[in-house]
Design a protein around this motif. Structure first.
Motif, PDB file in Angstrom:
ATOM      1  N   SER A   1       0.846  -1.183   0.000  1.00 24.21           N
ATOM      2  CA  SER A   1       0.000   0.000   0.000  1.00 24.21           C
ATOM      3  C   SER A   1       0.891   1.246   0.000  1.00 24.21           C
ATOM      4  O   SER A   1       2.092   1.173   0.239  1.00 24.21           O
TER       5      SER A   1
ATOM      6  N   ALA B   1     -14.308  -1.107  -2.104  1.00 27.02           N
ATOM      7  CA  ALA B   1     -13.315  -1.520  -1.103  1.00 27.02           C
ATOM      8  C   ALA B   1     -13.288  -0.541   0.066  1.00 27.02           C
ATOM      9  O   ALA B   1     -13.211  -0.943   1.233  1.00 27.02           O
ATOM     10  N   ARG B   2     -13.377   0.736  -0.241  1.00 24.23           N
ATOM     11  CA  ARG B   2     -13.343   1.761   0.817  1.00 24.23           C
ATOM     12  C   ARG B   2     -14.528   1.575   1.762  1.00 24.23           C
ATOM     13  O   ARG B   2     -14.388   1.669   2.987  1.00 24.23           O
TER      14      ARG B   2
ATOM     15  N   ALA C   1     -13.976  -1.434   3.931  1.00 25.14           N
ATOM     16  CA  ALA C   1     -12.972  -1.123   4.954  1.00 25.14           C
ATOM     17  C   ALA C   1     -13.613  -0.328   6.084  1.00 25.14           C
ATOM     18  O   ALA C   1     -13.350  -0.570   7.265  1.00 25.14           O
ATOM     19  N   SER C   2     -14.470   0.604   5.711  1.00 22.15           N
ATOM     20  CA  SER C   2     -15.127   1.433   6.706  1.00 22.15           C
ATOM     21  C   SER C   2     -16.042   0.574   7.590  1.00 22.15           C
ATOM     22  O   SER C   2     -16.097   0.761   8.814  1.00 22.15           O
TER      23      SER C   2
ATOM     24  N   ASP D   1      -9.900   3.254   7.656  1.00 23.19           N
ATOM     25  CA  ASP D   1      -9.921   4.116   6.470  1.00 23.19           C
ATOM     26  C   ASP D   1      -9.064   3.501   5.378  1.00 23.19           C
ATOM     27  O   ASP D   1      -7.946   3.079   5.647  1.00 23.19           O
ATOM     28  N   LEU D   2      -9.581   3.494   4.170  1.00 22.70           N
ATOM     29  CA  LEU D   2      -8.787   3.045   3.020  1.00 22.70           C
ATOM     30  C   LEU D   2      -8.705   4.211   2.037  1.00 22.70           C
ATOM     31  O   LEU D   2      -9.565   4.357   1.177  1.00 22.70           O
TER      32      LEU D   2
ATOM     33  N   LEU E   1      -3.215  -3.338  -2.264  1.00 22.62           N
ATOM     34  CA  LEU E   1      -4.088  -3.807  -1.180  1.00 22.62           C
ATOM     35  C   LEU E   1      -3.307  -4.488  -0.050  1.00 22.62           C
ATOM     36  O   LEU E   1      -3.883  -4.951   0.922  1.00 22.62           O
TER      37      LEU E   1
ATOM     38  N   ASP F   1      -1.993  -4.143  11.212  1.00 20.04           N
ATOM     39  CA  ASP F   1      -2.797  -3.932  10.005  1.00 20.04           C
ATOM     40  C   ASP F   1      -3.138  -5.253   9.307  1.00 20.04           C
ATOM     41  O   ASP F   1      -4.021  -5.287   8.457  1.00 20.04           O
TER      42      ASP F   1
ATOM     43  N   ARG G   1      -6.961  -6.789   9.523  1.00 20.98           N
ATOM     44  CA  ARG G   1      -8.031  -6.060   8.824  1.00 20.98           C
ATOM     45  C   ARG G   1      -7.855  -6.104   7.319  1.00 20.98           C
ATOM     46  O   ARG G   1      -8.825  -6.043   6.575  1.00 20.98           O
ATOM     47  N   ARG G   2      -6.607  -6.257   6.862  1.00 21.71           N
ATOM     48  CA  ARG G   2      -6.388  -6.444   5.412  1.00 21.71           C
ATOM     49  C   ARG G   2      -6.971  -7.778   4.962  1.00 21.71           C
ATOM     50  O   ARG G   2      -7.523  -7.899   3.876  1.00 21.71           O
TER      51      ARG G   2
ATOM     52  N   LEU H   1     -10.609  -7.349   4.747  1.00 24.08           N
ATOM     53  CA  LEU H   1     -10.991  -6.582   3.555  1.00 24.08           C
ATOM     54  C   LEU H   1     -10.991  -7.466   2.307  1.00 24.08           C
ATOM     55  O   LEU H   1     -11.939  -7.451   1.527  1.00 24.08           O
TER      56      LEU H   1
END
Ligand code: ZN
Length: 376
Positions: free
Chosen positions: A171, A307-308, A311-312, A317-318, A343, A361, A364-365, A368
Motif C-alpha cells: 500500500s 473496497a473503501r 474497509a469502513s 480508512d482506506l 491492497l 494492520d 483487517r487487510r 478486507l
C-alpha cells in the motif's frame, strides 16, 4: 509435482515469517521454486486447485482457482509475486523480527505479507465453509521485479474476462490503495561517431559522446511533468581512452507516463531521434513501453469505492493514491479489467533497508480481501 506438507494451518504471522525466511531473489530458480511449492501447498490447504507453471530462468509461477458460489460468473483475479529485489544473504544481515509492532525482513512489504494476506483470506472462507461470490483465480509470479517477461502472457490470459483484479502489492503511506500507476518505458540507445587522435587529428573525429550530450538534452525535453510524463537518462557511458575522440557511446533511458497516449508520444519521439552532428548516428538498440499505465477509469474508481466502504464497515480508512512505479496490475488494467492495486498491509521501505509492515494492520487487510471476495 510433490508439494511440501505445511502441516496444520499456520497463523498469519507465521506464514509471513515463513515466506520472508525463504529468500527468493528474481532469477534464483531453486529458491523461487521452493517458495512456489510452499505457496502452492498453502493455497491447496485453503481449498484451491493449484498448478505450477514453468518460468524458464526464474522458477515457477503459482496458479490457483477457487470455485465461486456462482460458478458461471466472471471470475476475480488475485495477483501477487513471490520474487524480491534482495540477494541471498540479506536475511542473515536483516533477519525477520518484530520490533514495536513492526515486522521487518527482506521482501516483507514488497510483497510477502500481501501474499500471506491473500492466502489467509481464502483460508478463512474455506474453513468457514463459505465460497467467494465469483470464482477466484490466483496468480503468484516469480519475475515481477525484473519486468514480468515470462509471466505477462499468463497474467493477460487469466485477466481476460475477469470482473476485477485485486493486486496485493504494498500500500501507499497511510495504507492507501493504488488507483493509478504510471506506465514505464525503458530504452537503450547507441550513439556512433568516428575515432581520431584527440591531439593530432581532432578535425577527423566525430565525438559520439558529444552527440549523446545533444540527445540527452533532447530526451529530457520530451518530459511533460504537468501531464505526469518524466524522462531520466542514465547510466551513460562512452569512449575508450581520453586521447581518442570517442566513436561509441550508450545511454539507458527511463520514461514514466500517466496515460498510454503520453507513453506513445514519447516512444515515437525516441524512435525518430536524428543525429545532431554531421557524421554521427543515433539508434534505439532495444526497449520500448514495458508496462502500460494503470489509469483511474470510472470502473477503477467504482471498485475502489466498494473496497473503501467495506474497509469502513470493518473499521478502518482506506484512502487512495497514485504512484510512479509499475506493477503487473498495469497489464490487467490495460485490458480494461477494473484493477485495484496496493491492497497489501501498511508498511514502508519497499526496496529499502528499513522495509517493514505494521503487524496490527494484517488482520483487517485479511478481512478486507475476504469481504471483497464475498461482495464483488
Ligand atoms: Zn512488488
Amino acid at each position: 509435482m510433490a508439494t511440501p506438507d505445511v502441516g496444520i494451518r499456520p497463523t498469519l504471522l507465521e506464514r509471513v515469517r515463513r515466506f520472508v525466511e525463504m529468500e527468493s531473489p528474481s532469477g534464483d530458480v531453486a529458491r523461487a521454486t521452493a517458495l512456489a511449492e510452499v505457496v502452492t501447498a498453502e493455497l491447496a490447504a485453503a481449498g484451491a486447485e493449484t498448478r505450477l507453471v514453468d518460468a524458464p530462468g526464474f522458477g515457477r509461477h503459482v496458479q490457483a482457482t477457487v470455485p465461486g458460489a456462482n460458478p458461471s460468473a466472471a471470475p476475480i483475479l488475485i495477483l501477487g509475486h513471490l520474487d524480491t529485489v534482495w540477494p541471498v544473504g540479506t536475511l542473515a544481515d536483516r533477519p525477520f523480527r518484530i520490533v514495536d509492532g513492526r515486522a521487518e525482513g527482506p521482501g516483507i512489504f514488497d510483497m510477502k505479507a500481501g501474499l500471506a494476506v491473500a492466502i489467509e483470506a481464502l483460508a478463512e472462507l474455506h474453513h468457514a465453509g463459505r465460497r467467494p461470490a465469483r470464482p477466484v483465480r490466483v496468480l503468484v509470479t516469480c519475475d515481477e521485479e525484473v519486468g514480468s517477461t515470462t509471466s505477462r502472457p499468463l497474467i493477460e490470459q487469466l485477466a481476460r474476462g475477469a470482473a476485477a483484479t485485486l493486486v496485493l502489492e504494498p500500500s501507499l503511506p497511510g495504507g492507501a490503495a493504488k488507483t493509478a500507476r504510471k506506465g514505464v518505458g525503458v530504452y537503450r540507445l547507441r550513439f556512433t561517431g568516428r575515432a581520431a587522435h584527440a591531439g593530432i587529428d581532432p578535425a577527423k573525429g566525430v565525438s559520439a559522446v558529444l552527440e549523446m550530450a545533444h540527445q540527452i538534452l533532447a530526451l529530457h525535453a520530451l518530459a511533460a511533468p504537468d501531464r505526469g510524463t518524466t524522462v531520466s537518462v542514465g547510466p551513460v557511458r562512452g569512449g575508450t581512452v581520453s586521447n581518442v575522440i570517442p566513436a561509441e557511446a550508450e545511454a539507458e533511458v527511463d520514461v514514466r507516463f500517466a496515460t498510454l497516449d503520453e507513453g506513445q508520444r514519447v516512444d515515437a519521439a525516441i524512435r525518430s531521434l536524428r543525429p545532431a552532428l554531421p557524421g554521427a548516428g543515433v539508434a534505439v538498440v532495444e526497449g520500448g513501453i514495458n508496462r502500460p499505465p494503470l489509469e483511474r477509469t470510472a470502473a477503477v474508481a467504482a471498485l475502489y469505492r466498494t473496497a473503501r466502504d467495506l474497509a469502513s464497515d470493518i473499521g478502518f480508512d482506506l484512502p487512495e493514491g497514485s504512484t510512479g512505479g509499475g506493477s503487473d496490475g498495469c497489464f490487467t488494467a490495460a485490458l480494461g479489467i477494473p484493477t485495484l492495486d496496493g491492497l497489501g498491509p501498511q508498511g514502508g521501505g519497499a526496496h529499502a533497508v528499513d522495509e517493514h509492515i505494521l503487524v496490527a494492520d494484517l488482520p483487517r487487510r485479511v478481512a478486507l480481501v475476504r469481504r471483497l471476495l464475498e461482495a464483488l
